[in-house]
Design an enzyme around this catalytic site. Structure first.
Site, PDB file in Angstrom:
ATOM      1  N   ASP A 100     -25.464  24.755   7.846  1.00 41.20           N
ATOM      2  CA  ASP A 100     -26.631  25.363   8.476  1.00 41.20           C
ATOM      3  C   ASP A 100     -26.379  25.646   9.955  1.00 41.20           C
ATOM      4  O   ASP A 100     -27.175  25.274  10.818  1.00 41.20           O
ATOM      5  CB  ASP A 100     -27.867  24.473   8.284  1.00 41.20           C
ATOM      6  N   ASN A 127     -27.992  18.161   7.845  1.00 41.77           N
ATOM      7  CA  ASN A 127     -27.019  19.229   7.989  1.00 41.77           C
ATOM      8  C   ASN A 127     -25.583  18.716   7.960  1.00 41.77           C
ATOM      9  O   ASN A 127     -24.675  19.370   8.453  1.00 41.77           O
ATOM     10  CB  ASN A 127     -27.282  20.014   9.277  1.00 41.77           C
ATOM     11  N   ASP A 129     -29.602  21.975  15.717  1.00 38.92           N
ATOM     12  CA  ASP A 129     -30.480  21.333  14.740  1.00 38.92           C
ATOM     13  C   ASP A 129     -29.673  20.338  13.909  1.00 38.92           C
ATOM     14  O   ASP A 129     -29.885  20.200  12.712  1.00 38.92           O
ATOM     15  CB  ASP A 129     -31.131  22.390  13.834  1.00 38.92           C
TER      16      ASP A 129
END
Length: 173
Positions: A43, A31, A26
């Protein structure tokens, strides 16, 4: 300079994949933290190991997200495939990142002269391309043909040839 942040991010992605054997899954600008001249990836709780069935599609998406963010901010990014290749290919050394980026950018510049939509088309094609391999299969390809290593890997890890798997599947039917 923002280009240096892009290059550092690429290096982090490769280290995560090649050393830690992880795919963020992700990764995007949301992030990434930048503090005192250094990039930090956050994250990572949803990261998957390199041999997860969806690790390579996740990595493709991470490459696209990173390239898209940096391109929106004026950076001459690699194509998604070029970034993916840098992260995954064994024969490319981490120390060669600057050279790899320079060569890739030169290649892209030549292609853009003949086709201004080159990068968009390349990224679109790569996005639709299904990667039918896992890292374990890539490693398996390296040992095929060396009977001593192949036998040891079969005995130790349960790696068997595709034909043997197909024969087992046929026996179960």
């Amino acid at each position: 300079e923002f280009d240096a942040v892009y290059i550092e991010t690429i290096g982090i992605m490769r280290t995560m994949f090649r050393v830690c054997r992880l795919v963020h899954s992700d990764l995007s600008e949301y992030n990434l933290l930048y503090h005192e001249g250094k990039v930090y990836v956050i994250d990572v709780a949803q990261a998957v190991e390199h041999d997860h069935p969806n690790s390579l599609p996740f990595l493709k998406r991470d490459c696209h997200n990173i390239n898209e963010f940096f391109a929106k901010n004026g950076i001459d990014t690699l194509t998604d495939k070029q970034l993916f290749d840098y992260i995954t290919k064994i024969d490319i050394k981490k120390n060669d990142l600057d050279e790899y980026i320079s060569k890739s950018r030169e290649e892209n510049e030549k292609m853009i002269k003949t086709n201004p939509k080159y990068k968009e088309q390349e990224n679109g094609l790569f996005c639709k391309f299904v990667i039918p391999r896992t890292l374990m299969e890539e490693e398996y390809d390296k040992i095929v043909g060396n009977s001593d290593i192949e036998l040891a890997m079969t005995n130790l890890c349960g790696i068997v040839k595709q034909k043997e798997l197909e024969a087992m599947a046929d026996d179960e039917d």
